[in-house]
Scaffold this motif. Sequence first.
Motif, mmCIF file in Angstrom:
data_model
loop_
_atom_site.group_PDB
_atom_site.id
_atom_site.type_symbol
_atom_site.label_atom_id
_atom_site.label_comp_id
_atom_site.label_asym_id
_atom_site.label_seq_id
_atom_site.Cartn_x
_atom_site.Cartn_y
_atom_site.Cartn_z
ATOM 1 N N ASP A 501 0.838 -1.191 0.000
ATOM 2 C CA ASP A 501 0.000 0.000 0.000
ATOM 3 C C ASP A 501 0.879 1.249 0.000
ATOM 4 O O ASP A 501 1.878 1.334 0.709
ATOM 5 N N ALA A 502 0.501 2.247 -0.802
ATOM 6 C CA ALA A 502 1.333 3.441 -0.982
ATOM 7 C C ALA A 502 1.020 4.553 0.006
ATOM 8 O O ALA A 502 1.723 5.572 0.014
ATOM 9 N N ALA A 503 -0.009 4.390 0.838
ATOM 10 C CA ALA A 503 -0.464 5.491 1.686
ATOM 11 C C ALA A 503 0.629 5.997 2.625
ATOM 12 O O ALA A 503 0.828 7.210 2.776
ATOM 13 N N GLY A 504 1.355 5.081 3.261
ATOM 14 C CA GLY A 504 2.387 5.494 4.208
ATOM 15 C C GLY A 504 3.514 6.256 3.538
ATOM 16 O O GLY A 504 3.948 7.309 4.026
ATOM 17 N N ILE A 509 6.424 11.355 2.089
ATOM 18 C CA ILE A 509 7.046 12.221 1.083
ATOM 19 C C ILE A 509 6.372 13.593 1.053
ATOM 20 O O ILE A 509 7.023 14.632 0.886
ATOM 21 N N LEU A 510 5.043 13.638 1.251
ATOM 22 C CA LEU A 510 4.341 14.921 1.288
ATOM 23 C C LEU A 510 4.815 15.761 2.463
ATOM 24 O O LEU A 510 5.004 16.979 2.337
ATOM 25 N N SER A 511 5.031 15.107 3.601
ATOM 26 C CA SER A 511 5.451 15.827 4.794
ATOM 27 C C SER A 511 6.908 16.266 4.715
ATOM 28 O O SER A 511 7.235 17.436 4.931
ATOM 29 N N CYS A 512 7.800 15.348 4.378
ATOM 30 C CA CYS A 512 9.234 15.650 4.397
ATOM 31 C C CYS A 512 9.621 16.671 3.330
ATOM 32 O O CYS A 512 10.570 17.439 3.520
ATOM 33 N N LEU A 513 8.909 16.682 2.210
ATOM 34 C CA LEU A 513 9.235 17.620 1.142
ATOM 35 C C LEU A 513 8.360 18.872 1.187
ATOM 36 O O LEU A 513 8.454 19.716 0.297
ATOM 37 N N ALA A 525 -3.236 24.787 -11.290
ATOM 38 C CA ALA A 525 -4.326 24.099 -10.580
ATOM 39 C C ALA A 525 -4.056 22.607 -10.448
ATOM 40 O O ALA A 525 -4.510 21.977 -9.494
ATOM 41 N N ARG A 526 -3.332 22.027 -11.387
ATOM 42 C CA ARG A 526 -3.016 20.599 -11.284
ATOM 43 C C ARG A 526 -2.132 20.328 -10.073
ATOM 44 O O ARG A 526 -2.346 19.355 -9.346
ATOM 45 N N ASP A 527 -1.143 21.192 -9.849
ATOM 46 C CA ASP A 527 -0.286 21.034 -8.679
ATOM 47 C C ASP A 527 -1.048 21.314 -7.389
ATOM 48 O O ASP A 527 -0.845 20.644 -6.374
ATOM 49 N N GLN A 528 -1.941 22.299 -7.430
ATOM 50 C CA GLN A 528 -2.728 22.630 -6.240
ATOM 51 C C GLN A 528 -3.543 21.434 -5.761
ATOM 52 O O GLN A 528 -3.678 21.195 -4.563
ATOM 53 N N GLY A 529 -4.081 20.674 -6.706
ATOM 54 C CA GLY A 529 -4.939 19.547 -6.332
ATOM 55 C C GLY A 529 -4.233 18.220 -6.227
ATOM 56 O O GLY A 529 -4.861 17.210 -5.883
ATOM 57 N N ALA A 530 -2.922 18.183 -6.518
ATOM 58 C CA ALA A 530 -2.210 16.902 -6.566
ATOM 59 C C ALA A 530 -2.208 16.158 -5.232
ATOM 60 O O ALA A 530 -2.529 14.961 -5.192
ATOM 61 N N PRO A 531 -1.855 16.798 -4.094
ATOM 62 C CA PRO A 531 -1.856 16.039 -2.835
ATOM 63 C C PRO A 531 -3.216 15.434 -2.500
ATOM 64 O O PRO A 531 -3.310 14.269 -2.088
ATOM 65 N N GLN A 532 -4.280 16.231 -2.680
ATOM 66 C CA GLN A 532 -5.613 15.725 -2.371
ATOM 67 C C GLN A 532 -5.985 14.567 -3.293
ATOM 68 O O GLN A 532 -6.539 13.552 -2.841
ATOM 69 N N ALA A 533 -5.674 14.696 -4.588
ATOM 70 C CA ALA A 533 -6.006 13.639 -5.540
ATOM 71 C C ALA A 533 -5.232 12.359 -5.231
ATOM 72 O O ALA A 533 -5.777 11.248 -5.325
ATOM 73 N N LEU A 534 -3.979 12.485 -4.850
ATOM 74 C CA LEU A 534 -3.183 11.304 -4.525
ATOM 75 C C LEU A 534 -3.665 10.636 -3.240
ATOM 76 O O LEU A 534 -3.703 9.406 -3.140
ATOM 77 N N ARG A 535 -4.058 11.447 -2.255
ATOM 78 C CA ARG A 535 -4.600 10.859 -1.027
ATOM 79 C C ARG A 535 -5.910 10.121 -1.310
ATOM 80 O O ARG A 535 -6.176 9.053 -0.748
ATOM 81 N N ALA A 537 -6.705 8.674 -4.119
ATOM 82 C CA ALA A 537 -6.345 7.422 -4.778
ATOM 83 C C ALA A 537 -5.840 6.406 -3.760
ATOM 84 O O ALA A 537 -6.153 5.213 -3.840
ATOM 85 N N ALA A 538 -5.066 6.885 -2.780
ATOM 86 C CA ALA A 538 -4.528 5.983 -1.761
ATOM 87 C C ALA A 538 -5.636 5.371 -0.917
ATOM 88 O O ALA A 538 -5.525 4.228 -0.459
ATOM 89 N N GLU A 539 -6.712 6.119 -0.692
ATOM 90 C CA GLU A 539 -7.838 5.598 0.075
ATOM 91 C C GLU A 539 -8.499 4.410 -0.616
ATOM 92 O O GLU A 539 -9.182 3.616 0.021
ATOM 93 N N HIS A 540 -8.291 4.286 -1.933
ATOM 94 C CA HIS A 540 -8.880 3.174 -2.685
ATOM 95 C C HIS A 540 -7.866 2.086 -2.983
ATOM 96 O O HIS A 540 -8.018 1.311 -3.934
ATOM 97 N N GLY A 541 -6.799 2.010 -2.167
ATOM 98 C CA GLY A 541 -5.869 0.890 -2.283
ATOM 99 C C GLY A 541 -4.739 1.091 -3.269
ATOM 100 O O GLY A 541 -4.242 0.117 -3.841
#
Length: 649
Positions: A501-504, A509-513, A525-535, A537-541
Motif C-alpha cells: 500500500d502506498a499510503a504510508g 514524502i508529502l510531509s518531508c518535502l 491548478a493541477r499542482d494545487q490539487g495533486a496532494p488531495q487527488a493522490l490521497r 487514490a490511496a484511500e482506494h488501495g
Amino acid sequence: MNGPAPRSRPASAEAAVAGSLTDTPSPASRRIPALRLPAELAREVTALHPDQQRAVHHDGNLVLVAGPGAGKTRTLVARVGHLLASTSHHRGVAAITYTEAAAAEVSARLRGLGMRPGRRLASRTVHSFCLQNILRPYARFTDVPFPDEATVLEERLTNELWAQAALKAGIPVKARPEPVLTKIRRQMAAGEALDGHNSLYIQAVRYYEQALVDGGHLDFDAMPGRALAVLRASQPARDMLVARFPHLVVDEYQDLGPVLHAVVTELLAAGVQVTAVGDPDQTLYGFQGADIRYFKELNDRDDFTTIQLAVNFRSGSTLVAAGQGVLGRDRGHRADPARDAPGTVTIEEVSGDLDDHAQRTVNVVRDRIAAGTPAEDIAVLYRAADSLFTHLTTALSAADVPFDTERKRVIPSGGLADLISDCAARRLAGPVPGPAVLTSAPTPRPRPPSSQVMAVGELAAAWHRHRKAVGLALAEETPRSLGRQLVEVLDHRGRETPDDDAAGFLENILSCLELDQLAELSTDARDQGAPQALRAAAEHGLTMAELAGGRSPGRVTLTTYHTAKGREFAIVVLPGLVEGLMPFYFANQQLHSNRLNEYRRQFYVAVTRAQDEVVLITGDHFTDPYNGVRRLGRSRFVDAIVRQIANAP
C-alpha cells in the motif's frame, strides 16, 4: 542542401500517409554524419532495424509513420538523441508528446542512453511547451493577454465559466461543455472557417474566451491558442525560439487539432526542422477537432520525406493479420521475422445476452491466470461505459477476480504529481543506476523497462525548481543540499515492495518535502490539487507500483479502447462484439461511413494491444435499454478478422 531530393508522389495524400508508403531515401537521409555519440546511444542506434536507423539519421523534415508495435518510442528517442548530438551545444531539441507520462519517458530513456542534455531538451506536452517556452518568455512582446500572475484553472472552475457563457448565449447549460464547443474554439483560434456551426455555440465560445481574459485565467486550450497568437504577432519571438530549438519532434501527430498544427507550421516557416510521428489508423480524437488531414498536409509538402516503420515487434503474424482485417486494407505491416510464435486469435461464441459475455470473460480470465499469465498482463477492453461495463464489473466482482477500472486510483497529471511518482519509482528501485522493477509478478517473457529511474540528484533538482517557482526556496539551499534530505527519505530502512500500500510512503514524502505547502502556493491548478487527488487514490488501495507509474500487481485491467491506446498486454479480451453494439448504432439508424471508420479505428487500437493472444467474445444479440432485444448477428469486425486470417499466407 536546400532539402531532400524530390519524391515521386502517390495518387493521393491518403495513399501516402494512410498507406504508409516508404520512399527511396535521398542522399541526405542515407548519409550518416560522423558524430561522437555516447556509447550507450551508439549501441542503441546500431541495434535498431534499418528503417528505424533511416529515421534516426535522416537530415531534414520527416514524417514518420509508425504502426502498432513498430518501436515508435524507441526510434523517436534515438532520433532526439541524434539531433542533440548533431546540434550546437548552445541549441537544442523540443520533443512534444501527447501526455506528461510520455514526455517524462523520453527524458528518462535519454538518460538511460547516456545523455544529459539539461536545458537543451524541452521534453514536454504541447500545452506545457506553449506555456513554458512561448507564452512566459515572449507574450510580453505582444498584445496577447498573459498576465504575470496567470493561473491555470482546474476543471471545476472551467465548467462554471462554460455554464455562464452558455447561459449568456442562450444555449442549454450542462455540467460539462459539449465536445462541439471545444472543436469550435480550436478552429476559431487557428483562424479556420466556422461554417456549419450553430451561431449560438460560436457566441458561447466568444463569451468564454472573454471571461478567461477578464479573470486573468488560462485553461489548457488557451495555452496553444495564445501561443499561436504570439508566434503570429512577433517575428522576434519566432526568431528567438528557432535559435534555441532548431529541431521540433512531435509525437502522436495524428491526434493534433488545428491550433497545434498551426503552431507547427508557424515554426516551420520560421526555420525549425520538424519530425512528425504518428499513425493515421490510430486517430481517436476527431470529436475534439483532431484530423488526419494535418498529418497528410505535412506528408504532401515537398520539404518533407516519409518513412514507414512497418515491422511489428509486439505481435506475431496472426495478430498482425487480425489488425489488417479490422482495417480492411493492407498497410504493409508485418511481424518481426525473428519472432517464432504467430500469436493467437480465439473466438468465443456465446448464446445469451451481455451477462453471458461477462461470465465468459470471467472464465477466460481465470483460465489464462491458471495457465500462468499474471493478472496484470491481461486487459479486458470495452467501447464505452454502457451496460456491458456494468455486467463486466458485476461478474468479475462476484467471481472474486481482482480487477482495476483505473478510475478511483488515477495518478493526477502535473509536475508535482510527476515528482512524487518519480520518488516512488526511486524508492522501489533503490540507488540507481538500474531500472525500477514496477511489478513483483513474473512476466511471460523479458521486456525492456518502460522507464529509467531518476537519480536523487535529478529528483532534487526538480524539487528545487518547484520550490523556486513558488518562492519557498531559501537563499542558501541548492539541489545538492536538498538531495541530502531526499536520500534520508528514499533510502531509509524497510523498503516497500511494488504491491505494498502506498499510503504510508505518500504521507511521508508529502510531509518531508513540504509538498502540501508547495501545492497551495502553486499557480498551476493541477499542482494545487495533486496532494488531495493522490490521497484520494490511496484511500482506494493505491499500490507503490501504481504510484511509481506501473500496473497494479495481481489485478486485471478493465478499461476502454481509448484509454488502452499506447499500451500493451500479453492477452487482450474483447467482449460484446455484437453488431449494433460494436460498431455501435441505434435501431433504425443508418451507420454512416465516417462513424464506421471511427469505430474501426477504435477496434483496431484494441486488437493491436495484444502481444500473445486476443480473445473475441461474440454473439448474435443483445438487449438495448430503449429498443429491446436486437438480433443483428456478430460484429462485422469479427467476420473481417476471420476472413483475413483465412486468406493470410
